[in-house]
Design an enzyme around this catalytic site. Structure first.
Site, PDB file in Angstrom:
ATOM      1  CD  GLU A 102     -23.635 -15.193  13.689  1.00 55.79           C
ATOM      2  OE1 GLU A 102     -23.823 -14.220  12.924  1.00 55.79           O
ATOM      3  OE2 GLU A 102     -24.418 -15.522  14.597  1.00 55.79           O
ATOM      4  CD  GLU A 140     -25.017 -10.834  15.910  1.00 54.00           C
ATOM      5  OE1 GLU A 140     -26.002 -10.217  15.496  1.00 54.00           O
ATOM      6  OE2 GLU A 140     -24.148 -11.274  15.158  1.00 54.00           O
TER       7      GLU A 140
END
Ligand code: GCO
Length: 443
Positions: free
Chosen positions: A353, A171
């Site tokens: 995720e 991320e």
């Protein structure tokens, strides 16, 4: 009666070659801080008013001590894979050498995973930048990208063939935007002129590390993990639509377009020159290195409307929401995967995720987290819908294996499929964990 996770009987997600896993990150679970260098999150946690409950990563889930038991727990869930991250400040010394003790900690984990046939999905950077590098400018300093590739080189040589998959970064949106533009994550810098610069150096670090990994670890799946919060317009008006596209470029496409198209979104031209990153000749070729896989993290969507001054503003998420205030809107995951597949020529995708914060309670050794089970059920089916539309998705990871340090929220938000009592460090598999196990073992 406990709810179940169920997919259509003909779903390819019920075949043995679809990978199911659980995910964690070093700073969020390890503790063991005396055995590593300080990182930006240690400093951020020690700064008043940054973390809601004033907590830190000093103990976390004490995985540094309890790792063997935790791997047994992972094995007991019947998953195919474990996604973990390596703490850069644990494995590399200040002078840039491997720290043998830190490396051994991960070698032990990787060897036990291998012996149990659990595939290791290793993330090299899940936000814990060594503090001494931040002291030299952190991700605003181009040199940090080269430091990262040296780390990637040393560690991938040390790990040999124990790793099934490497992700360079987790991320980069969070590291750059949350960390350097709005300052709600470490290192807590604030300034519109910082975000895009940090992002460019992160992406450069990714590209340089891809070159290293391709050389040192040609047999692993090497790629990156990006998070997406798909953007929806509040109304069908032209103004809201344009504002929403701006937001999508700024938050989502910014990090993926350079990887596939070797350029930033055209929205760059609408930003003041002072906010532009410094892109040197050749950077975009490095950044757009071929990927073996793309990791997609998904939790929620966001709704925007136009704003004269700020281009766009996000409106309050409608119900239903999870305990962290994020709207539950699973069809955004299907729509995201379809739109990414239309825009880019994607390698195999892994959902690296997905999960929900729920205000869990433990009663007589049981955690009846029905809302998390329905969240998982809806999102697994959303992934299945995307696969049915022809998108190649090879795996899914639940975030998270266990409750842990949820960054600026401290320990107040629980994302685990395993409950952690932070006083005793006792782990209890929640009903969602049991449901996940049942789905996997009934394949
Ligand atoms: C992220 C991180 C995780 C978080 C999770 C819940 O996606 O932000 O990878 O470390 O804990 O996403 O916020």
């Amino acid at each position: 009666m406990t709810a179940k996770l169920s997919l259509p009987t003909n779903s390819t997600m019920l075949s043995a070659d679809f990978t199911y896993g659980v995910a964690t990150a070093a700073f969020q679970i390890e503790g063991g801080v005396k055995k590593r260098l300080p990182c930006i999150w240690d400093t951020f946690c020690a700064t008043p008013d940054k973390v809601v409950d004033g907590s830190n990563g000093d103990q976390a889930c004490d995985h540094f001590t309890l790792w063997q038991q935790d791997i047994e727990l992972i094995e007991s869930l019947g998953v195919d894979a474990y996604r973990l991250s390596i703490s850069w400040p644990r494995v590399i010394t200040k002078s840039g050498q491997l720290n043998p003790e830190g490396v051994q900690f991960y070698l032990n984990i990787l060897e036990v995973l291998k012996s149990k046939n659990i595939k290791a999905f290793v993330t090299l950077y899940h936000w814990d930048l060594p503090q001494h590098l931040e002291d030299n400018g952190g991700w605003l300093n181009r040199q940090t990208a080269y430091k990262f590739s040296e780390y990637a080189d040393l560690i991938s040589k040390a790990f040999g063939d124990l790793v099934h998959s490497y992700a360079t970064l987790n991320e980069p949106f969070c590291s750059s935007y949350l960390g350097y533009e709005i300052g709600v994550h470490a290192p807590g810098k604030v300034g519109k002129e910082y975000g895009r610069k940090a992002a460019h150096h992160l992406l450069l670090a990714h590209g340089l590390a891809m070159e290293v990994l391709t050389k040192n670890s040609p047999n692993s799946l090497n790629g990156i993990v990006l998070n997406f919060t798909p953007c929806y317009a509040q109304s069908a008006s032209e103004k809201d639509k344009l504002a929403t596209e701006f937001a999508d470029d700024y938050f989502n496409q910014w990090y993926i377009k350079p990887l596939f198209d070797a350029c930033y979104p055209a929205t760059l031209a609408k930003l003041p020159k002072a906010h532009h990153p410094e892109v040197l000749d050749g950077d975009m070729d490095i950044i757009s290195h071929k990927l073996d896989f793309l990791g997609v993290n998904f939790y929620t969507r966001a709704i925007y409307k136009a704003d004269e001054k700020e281009h766009f503003i996000q409106i309050e998420p409608p119900e239903p929401t999870t305990d962290i205030g994020w709207e539950i809107y699973p069809q955004a995951l299907t729509e995201l995967l379809i739109s990414l597949n239309e825009k880019y020529s994607l390698p195999p995708v892994y959902i690296t995720e997905n999960g929900a914060a729920i205000d869990d309670e433990i009663n007589n050794g049981e955690v009846s987290d029905q809302r998390r089970i329905s969240y998982y059920n809806a999102h697994l089916n959303a992934v299945n819908d995307a696969i049915e539309q022809g998108i190649k998705i090879d795996g899914y990871f639940a975030w998270s294996l266990m409750d842990n340090f949820e960054w600026a929220e401290g320990y107040l938000k629980r994302f685990g499929i395993v409950y952690v009592d932070y006083d005793t460090q006792v782990r209890t598999i929640k009903d969602s964990g049991l449901a996940y196990k049942a789905l996997i073992s009934n394949r």
